[in-house]
Design a protein around this motif. Structure first.
Motif, PDB file in Angstrom:
ATOM      1  N   UNK A  62       0.593   6.339  -8.998  1.00  0.00           N
ATOM      2  CA  UNK A  62       1.544   7.353  -8.549  1.00  0.00           C
ATOM      3  C   UNK A  62       2.793   6.750  -7.919  1.00  0.00           C
ATOM      4  N   UNK A  63       2.732   5.479  -7.551  1.00  0.00           N
ATOM      5  CA  UNK A  63       3.809   4.898  -6.742  1.00  0.00           C
ATOM      6  C   UNK A  63       4.555   3.778  -7.450  1.00  0.00           C
ATOM      7  N   UNK A  64       3.832   2.875  -8.099  1.00  0.00           N
ATOM      8  CA  UNK A  64       4.473   1.704  -8.698  1.00  0.00           C
ATOM      9  C   UNK A  64       5.180   2.106  -9.990  1.00  0.00           C
ATOM     10  N   UNK A  65       6.489   1.874 -10.098  1.00  0.00           N
ATOM     11  CA  UNK A  65       7.207   2.197 -11.341  1.00  0.00           C
ATOM     12  C   UNK A  65       6.619   1.434 -12.524  1.00  0.00           C
ATOM     13  N   UNK A  66       6.581   2.092 -13.674  1.00  0.00           N
ATOM     14  CA  UNK A  66       5.956   1.488 -14.851  1.00  0.00           C
ATOM     15  C   UNK A  66       6.691   0.240 -15.319  1.00  0.00           C
ATOM     16  N   UNK A  67       7.986   0.144 -15.009  1.00  0.00           N
ATOM     17  CA  UNK A  67       8.760  -1.010 -15.474  1.00  0.00           C
ATOM     18  C   UNK A  67       8.890  -2.098 -14.409  1.00  0.00           C
ATOM     19  N   UNK A  68       8.136  -1.956 -13.315  1.00  0.00           N
ATOM     20  CA  UNK A  68       8.212  -2.959 -12.248  1.00  0.00           C
ATOM     21  C   UNK A  68       7.291  -4.124 -12.570  1.00  0.00           C
ATOM     22  N   UNK A  69       7.792  -5.327 -12.391  1.00  0.00           N
ATOM     23  CA  UNK A  69       6.974  -6.504 -12.612  1.00  0.00           C
ATOM     24  C   UNK A  69       6.074  -6.764 -11.423  1.00  0.00           C
ATOM     25  N   UNK A  70       6.541  -7.588 -10.503  1.00  0.00           N
ATOM     26  CA  UNK A  70       5.782  -7.894  -9.296  1.00  0.00           C
ATOM     27  C   UNK A  70       6.127  -6.875  -8.212  1.00  0.00           C
ATOM     28  N   UNK A  71       5.141  -6.131  -7.701  1.00  0.00           N
ATOM     29  CA  UNK A  71       5.442  -5.133  -6.662  1.00  0.00           C
ATOM     30  C   UNK A  71       6.011  -5.787  -5.407  1.00  0.00           C
ATOM     31  N   UNK A  72       6.963  -5.126  -4.806  1.00  0.00           N
ATOM     32  CA  UNK A  72       7.544  -5.621  -3.563  1.00  0.00           C
ATOM     33  C   UNK A  72       6.595  -5.336  -2.397  1.00  0.00           C
ATOM     34  N   UNK A  73       6.873  -5.959  -1.260  1.00  0.00           N
ATOM     35  CA  UNK A  73       6.055  -5.704  -0.072  1.00  0.00           C
ATOM     36  C   UNK A  73       6.115  -4.232   0.325  1.00  0.00           C
ATOM     37  N   UNK A  74       7.290  -3.626   0.168  1.00  0.00           N
ATOM     38  CA  UNK A  74       7.432  -2.216   0.518  1.00  0.00           C
ATOM     39  C   UNK A  74       6.558  -1.344  -0.384  1.00  0.00           C
ATOM     40  N   UNK A  75       6.543  -1.651  -1.676  1.00  0.00           N
ATOM     41  CA  UNK A  75       5.711  -0.888  -2.609  1.00  0.00           C
ATOM     42  C   UNK A  75       4.236  -1.087  -2.288  1.00  0.00           C
ATOM     43  N   UNK A  76       3.850  -2.321  -1.981  1.00  0.00           N
ATOM     44  CA  UNK A  76       2.450  -2.581  -1.626  1.00  0.00           C
ATOM     45  C   UNK A  76       2.049  -1.811  -0.372  1.00  0.00           C
ATOM     46  N   UNK A  77       2.966  -1.715   0.575  1.00  0.00           N
ATOM     47  CA  UNK A  77       2.676  -0.961   1.795  1.00  0.00           C
ATOM     48  C   UNK A  77       2.498   0.522   1.479  1.00  0.00           C
ATOM     49  N   UNK A  78       3.336   1.040   0.588  1.00  0.00           N
ATOM     50  CA  UNK A  78       3.195   2.442   0.184  1.00  0.00           C
ATOM     51  C   UNK A  78       1.863   2.678  -0.528  1.00  0.00           C
ATOM     52  N   UNK A  79       1.465   1.731  -1.365  1.00  0.00           N
ATOM     53  CA  UNK A  79       0.182   1.852  -2.062  1.00  0.00           C
ATOM     54  C   UNK A  79      -0.964   1.843  -1.060  1.00  0.00           C
ATOM     55  N   UNK A  99      -5.285   4.904   1.678  1.00  0.00           N
ATOM     56  CA  UNK A  99      -6.008   5.409   2.836  1.00  0.00           C
ATOM     57  C   UNK A  99      -5.975   6.931   2.887  1.00  0.00           C
ATOM     58  N   UNK A 100      -4.855   7.506   2.480  1.00  0.00           N
ATOM     59  CA  UNK A 100      -4.768   8.972   2.439  1.00  0.00           C
ATOM     60  C   UNK A 100      -5.741   9.531   1.402  1.00  0.00           C
ATOM     61  N   UNK A 101      -5.816   8.876   0.245  1.00  0.00           N
ATOM     62  CA  UNK A 101      -6.748   9.320  -0.789  1.00  0.00           C
ATOM     63  C   UNK A 101      -8.192   9.160  -0.341  1.00  0.00           C
ATOM     64  N   UNK A 102      -8.465   8.110   0.409  1.00  0.00           N
ATOM     65  CA  UNK A 102      -9.825   7.911   0.916  1.00  0.00           C
ATOM     66  C   UNK A 102     -10.246   9.107   1.767  1.00  0.00           C
ATOM     67  N   UNK A 103      -9.358   9.558   2.636  1.00  0.00           N
ATOM     68  CA  UNK A 103      -9.655  10.734   3.461  1.00  0.00           C
ATOM     69  C   UNK A 103      -9.813  11.986   2.601  1.00  0.00           C
ATOM     70  N   UNK A 104      -8.954  12.132   1.605  1.00  0.00           N
ATOM     71  CA  UNK A 104      -8.991  13.337   0.778  1.00  0.00           C
ATOM     72  C   UNK A 104     -10.245  13.394  -0.088  1.00  0.00           C
ATOM     73  N   UNK A 105     -10.651  12.266  -0.637  1.00  0.00           N
ATOM     74  CA  UNK A 105     -11.851  12.273  -1.470  1.00  0.00           C
ATOM     75  C   UNK A 105     -13.116  12.500  -0.641  1.00  0.00           C
ATOM     76  N   UNK A 106     -13.073  12.139   0.640  1.00  0.00           N
ATOM     77  CA  UNK A 106     -14.198  12.476   1.518  1.00  0.00           C
ATOM     78  C   UNK A 106     -14.366  13.990   1.605  1.00  0.00           C
ATOM     79  N   UNK A 107     -13.246  14.717   1.583  1.00  0.00           N
ATOM     80  CA  UNK A 107     -13.297  16.175   1.631  1.00  0.00           C
ATOM     81  C   UNK A 107     -13.692  16.781   0.288  1.00  0.00           C
TER      82      UNK A 107
END
Length: 327
Positions: free
Chosen positions: A193-210, A215-223
């Motif tokens: 959902x976050x990493x652009x399809x044409x991105x090669x190596x993800x940046x630190x900012x993208x990794x942080x968003x992932x 963690x948000x998905x972990x909480x949601x799947x618990x529900x």
């Protein structure tokens, strides 16, 4: 995901099998038990929630104990109200009675059961898109109103994000290149959902968003697991402790899967759709206008429709569709 491109066909379990799974889903099963338990002495507040003094009895009816018993009973009761298994008969007095949907659930057809389960799924998905309680309390003003701007929360965007994740999980499950019925790592779902399809190596900012999305998905799947949508392996608590203490060398992004070939990806959380989950997400995709065929859709169609429809199917699905058409 484009709503014009047909998705790969899915092989669904039969309606009776799916209905049995729906009735066995812990949250819906508990809601039905509380609907049968409700009596003229049961009282609710203005929002339909059980009064605090009645929660211990409700938890006991469900066989729950421990610190989370009251909260779990309250959640099941709320589901009973949301799905019409319980109806409020007098708002001023706070009295309730078994609703018409309880009769449909216990005595209706498999289709009736699945229709009610879809209503329950909608309610759980809505809850899963809401920020955690701590965030809501922090954003509450003196008058008790929630300041959405303080939460940095867009309800529509949050719901669309979760819908997108579930659509991607569905596609990975039914697609030829996906894991099939096997589990999918949460970081992979978040990255989809976050990493652009044409991105090669993800940046630190993208990794942080992932990492944050994981963690948000972990909480949601618990529900979402108690309604029978998914089977979920949560993120390893030790990873969270390492991230908080800084022993991972820079937080969740620094230790994301892929940075170390020896990392056990499962520690970052895994999830898979159940057969009931496949049914539920397909129903939501169809409602949203997507072309989400199921094997067997063409069984009562003519030969021309069969040939046209299976022309874009993967070979196994085309073979299965043809077998059903010939049966």
């Amino acid at each position: 995901m484009s709503d014009t491109s047909p998705l790969p066909p899915v092989r669904l379990a039969s309606e009776p099998e799916l209905a049995r799974d729906a009735l066995a889903a812990p949250l819906l099963s508990r809601a039905a038990r509380l609907a049968r338990w409700a009596s003229p002495a049961t009282r609710v507040d203005a929002g339909g929630a059980l009064l605090p003094e009645q929660l211990p009895a409700a938890a006991g009816e469900l066989g729950l104990s421990g610190d989370d018993a009251a909260a779990s009973a309250s959640e099941a009761w709320r589901m009973a109200v949301d799905t019409g298994l319980v109806e409020i008969t007098d708002e001023e007095e706070g009295t309730v009675a078994a609703g018409a949907e309880l009769r449909r659930l216990t005595g209706g057809s498999p289709h009736d059961v699945l229709t009610l389960w879809l209503t329950a799924l909608d309610a759980v998905l809505a809850d899963a898109s809401v920020p955690d309680l701590d965030g809501l309390i922090d954003a509450m003003d003196e008058g008790g109103a929630v300041d959405l701007s303080a939460l940095d929360w867009d309800p529509q965007a949050e719901a669309e994000f979760l819908d997108g994740v579930l659509a991607n999980l569905y596609l990975l499950t039914v697609g030829e290149s996906g894991p099939g019925a096997g589990p999918v790592p949460l970081p992979a779902l978040a990255a989809s959902m976050i990493v652009p399809s044409d991105m090669g190596e993800p940046t630190d900012d993208i990794l942080e968003q992932v990492s944050d999305a994981m963690m948000r998905l972990d909480d949601q799947f618990r529900l979402l697991e108690p309604i029978g949508l998914v089977v979920h392996r949560p993120v390893d608590e030790a990873l969270l402790e390492d991230a908080e203490s800084g022993t991972d060398g820079g937080g969740p992004a620094a230790s994301a899967p892929g940075s170390d070939d020896d990392v056990d990806v499962a520690r970052y959380g895994m999830v898979r759709l159940t057969p009931l989950g496949l049914y539920g997400i397909r129903a939501r995709l169809l409602e949203a206008g997507h072309d989400a065929p199921a094997v067997g859709d063409l069984a009562d169609k003519g030969a021309d429709a069969l040939l046209d429809g299976t022309a874009v199917f993967p070979p196994p699905a085309a073979h299965a569709e043809t077998e059903q058409w010939l049966a």
